[in-house]
Structures are given as C-alpha cells and as structure tokens.
Scaffold this active site. Structure first.
Site, PDB file in Angstrom:
ATOM      1  CG  ASP A 102      -1.878   1.054   1.331  1.00  0.00           C
ATOM      2  OD1 ASP A 102      -1.800   1.967   0.503  1.00  0.00           O
ATOM      3  OD2 ASP A 102      -2.742   0.997   2.221  1.00  0.00           O
ATOM      4  CG  ASP A 104      -1.817   7.193   1.452  1.00  0.00           C
ATOM      5  OD1 ASP A 104      -2.909   6.712   1.770  1.00  0.00           O
ATOM      6  OD2 ASP A 104      -1.627   8.409   1.278  1.00  0.00           O
ATOM      7  CG  ASP A 295      -0.848   1.965   4.980  1.00  0.00           C
ATOM      8  OD1 ASP A 295      -1.762   1.158   4.793  1.00  0.00           O
ATOM      9  OD2 ASP A 295      -1.013   3.179   5.043  1.00  0.00           O
TER      10      ASP A 295
END
Ligand SMILES: [Zn+2]
Length: 389
Positions: A102, A104, A295
């Site tokens: 992930d 971000d 994450d």
C-alpha cells in the site's frame, strides 16, 4: 447471507449512494480469486469499515451486494480463510495470503502536504506516489525478487495512492515473519551498512582508513546504492539523499574522478570528513517509503483488508482503477466514472482541484453548479452539501 441495515443519515449520503448504485449496476467489477475464502468489510458515510467478518460466496453475490447494499467503501482480506465469517480472527483459520503493498502520498512527507493537509491531494503528491510505485515494481519486485510482470497487479487506491498486488503462489504461504522481512528489505529498514559492500580498510602508514564501497555492477541493494549515487552525482542532486552542501560541492568538483573510482569500488577519491557517516546516512534513505506501521501491516499482518479494485472510494467518488500502463495512468482522469451533468451544491471550502481535463476552485463558502463528477468529489470530501433552491 447476513443482512445489514444501512442507515441513510442525510440527503448528501443518499445522493452519493444512489450515484454509486448506478455505477455498480453498469460496472463489471471483477471478483478476487477464491472469493468465498475472503473476509469482506463494508464502509459507509461515517467509517471506512462499518461491518466486517462477512463472507461472499460468489461473483454473482458480490454484484448483487454492490447493487443492493451499495457500500461507500468495500474491501476484502488479503488472507484466505477456511471460515472467513467466523470471529474472533483465530477461528477463521488462516490458510494463506496475497502479498499487497500500500503506497500512499500521505506517507511521503512531501512539502505540499503543509499546504493542503491530509484531506486533499495535488498533482505533486500523485506524481510522487506514482514514481514510488514504479520504483517498487521495477527496481525491487522484478529484479530483486524475480517476480514476473504477469504476477504483479497494480491499482489506484481510489484516493491518493496505489496498491501493488503480488499474485504468486510462492508468496501466498509466507507467514507474518517472512512478510515483515520483505517489507524491511524494501523499506531499507535496518539495512546493514557493511553488508552493502562498504568497508573501512586500514592503510599501512596512514592514520585514515580507506573507504571501499559497492560498484554499480553489484546486484540488489549494493548495486542500487552505487548506481543511485552515480546518477545523483551526474545530475548534481546529491543533496537529495542528505549529503551536505559543502560535501556535495567537493564531490561535484572532482565528479568524473569520483565516478570512475566508484566503478572500481573506491569511495575515497574525494577526501571527506566523517566519510563513513555520510555514506551510512545515504544508505538509510534509499528504501521504498511504505509509510508508517499501519500500512506496513497491510503486507506483514495477514489479517488486513484491502480495497476491492474497480470499486468506488467514498472519500473521492473515484474508482480503485486497475492500472495497465502506469507511465500513462492519470488517476484524476482514468479513475473518474461519473459524468458532466450539472449538480447544484453549496461548497464550504476547497483548494484548486482537477477532474479530467478541467480544473476547479479554489472555493470558499459559495453556491455553484458543477459537473456531477466534481460535485460528487466535494460531497464525498464532506466539503459541500446539496443546494436546494
Ligand atoms: Zn500535494
């Protein structure tokens, strides 16, 4: 099948949900592999996950749940379970799990974040997180781990990042410890300076040892460090990896000589004070920015839920679009699924933002008629309400 009562709290939610439903009626949302082995989570207006521990038996059931329940967020477990709807977690009986990363924009700590905060993204954020995702796939997953392009799927997160799914039978069996090792390798966490090929070699008759280091021809991390430093030197951007201005200038002055020396593993062509500290510091900065613990957990902790590709994100009204060619992918265009029909809204506050080819705002306390795609974006950000005359 569990029936969940969805409370519709206000006209904005009702409108957003009705538009999401229209999308799910026409969209072909692909179900994940072994759908019946996954745990599902649905989110609503207040929270990204309001109900979880659900099982969905088939692609047809997924479709009907999307149309009937129309969650504003939908995610499924990275893990496969024998009993996905059982709780607590231990009763599900973990079988295996995909490897998902992930990325971000929020984790990249870009200077623009001070300008627009965590709620919004700008082109700079989106470009930076795209670069980081390309780096993950092309500089790590393919060369260092040996995954093939077909085993790697990428989708936009629906908001301000990307999810990289590795679909390889070999990684599914990996337990939490091995996943943590992979994440640490990528992030460069705890990289051992000496295992990167750096070595302080005593020179007879001299007080200062000689600084040896990796060459660009070395594989994996050592080669990556040597290549990166060579490239940054050529571009005169050594400051980007934390080398002080004074030291950088010294190196630029003898740039050619320094580059040639690195090719032979000699990192001492330019005399620097505290040289070992300088290169240690550089090594510590080169990993993939997978972000905070939360994450990293998406990958390392097999119990996490991840957004369903092609589903809508309730904070943006953009879809978690599958990415075929990342170089050409434009999330603010390729993840837009709503049209141009005018919608009257009252905007609280919004910075300048783009949807498709059109830039809107900034807005403050104003009533506007915006194309549906832009109006939905602001309604989902909860910075606008429907305007009824
Ligand atoms: Zn930004």
């Amino acid at each position: 099948m569990e029936n969940i009562q969805l409370r519709v709290s206000n006209p904005e939610e009702e409108y957003v949900r009705s538009k999401f439903r229209e999308y799910y009626e026409r969209a072909e949302v692909q179900a994940p592999e072994d759908i019946q082995r996954r745990e599902w989570g649905f989110g609503g207006w207040e929270r990204k996950i309001e109900t979880r521990h659900m099982q969905i038996a088939s692609a047809q059931e997924l479709k009907s749940r999307l149309v009937r329940d129309t969650p504003l967020f939908i995610s499924y477990s990275v893990a496969y379970y024998e009993f996905p709807d059982m709780r607590p977690m231990e009763k599900k009986n973990w079988l295996k799990a995909d490897l998902v990363f992930d990325l971000d924009a929020d984790h990249l700590e870009l200077p623009c974040k001070n300008r627009h905060g965590s709620k919004w993204v700008c082109e700079e954020c989106l470009d930076a997180v795209k670069e980081e995702s390309i780096k993950l796939v092309e500089e790590f997953l393919i060369p260092d781990f040996g995954f093939s392009k077909d085993e790697i799927g990428m989708n936009f997160s629906g908001n301000r990042g990307y999810h990289v799914h590795v679909r390889s039978e070999g990684v599914r069996e990996l337990r939490a410890f091995a996943r943590r090792e992979i994440v640490d390798y990528l992030a460069g966490t705890g990289i051992d300076f000496s295992s990167m090929g750096f070595e302080s070699k005593p020179v007879p008759g001299k007080r200062e040892p000689k600084q040896l280091g990796p060459t660009p021809a070395d594989p994996a991390w050592p080669g990556r460090i040597a290549k990166l430093v060579s490239r940054l030197l050529a571009e005169r951007k050594l400051e980007e990896v934390g080398i002080g201005e004074k030291d950088a200038k010294k190196i630029y002055k003898h740039g050619e000589q320094f580059l040639r020396a690195i090719e032979g593993g000699n990192w001492d062509a330019v005399k620097l004070v505290n040289k070992e500290m300088i290169w240690r510091n550089v090594v510590g900065r080169l990993g993939i920015k997978l972000g905070d613990r939360i994450d990293q957990n998406v990958t390392a902790d097999a119990g996490k839920l991840i957004r369903l590709p092609d589903s809508l994100h309730g904070e943006s009204a953009l879809i978690a679009a599958r990415v075929k060619d990342i170089g050409k992918f434009d999330p603010l265009k390729d993840a837009v699924v709503f049209g141009d029909q005018p919608v009257r809204i009252k905007i609280k506050k919004a910075p300048e933002f783009r949807v498709g080819e059109v830039t809107f705002g900034p807005f403050k306390e104003e009533e506007r008629e915006l194309p549906e795609q832009a109006a939905l974006f602001l309604l989902c950000k909860k910075e606008a309400v429907l305007w009824k005359s």
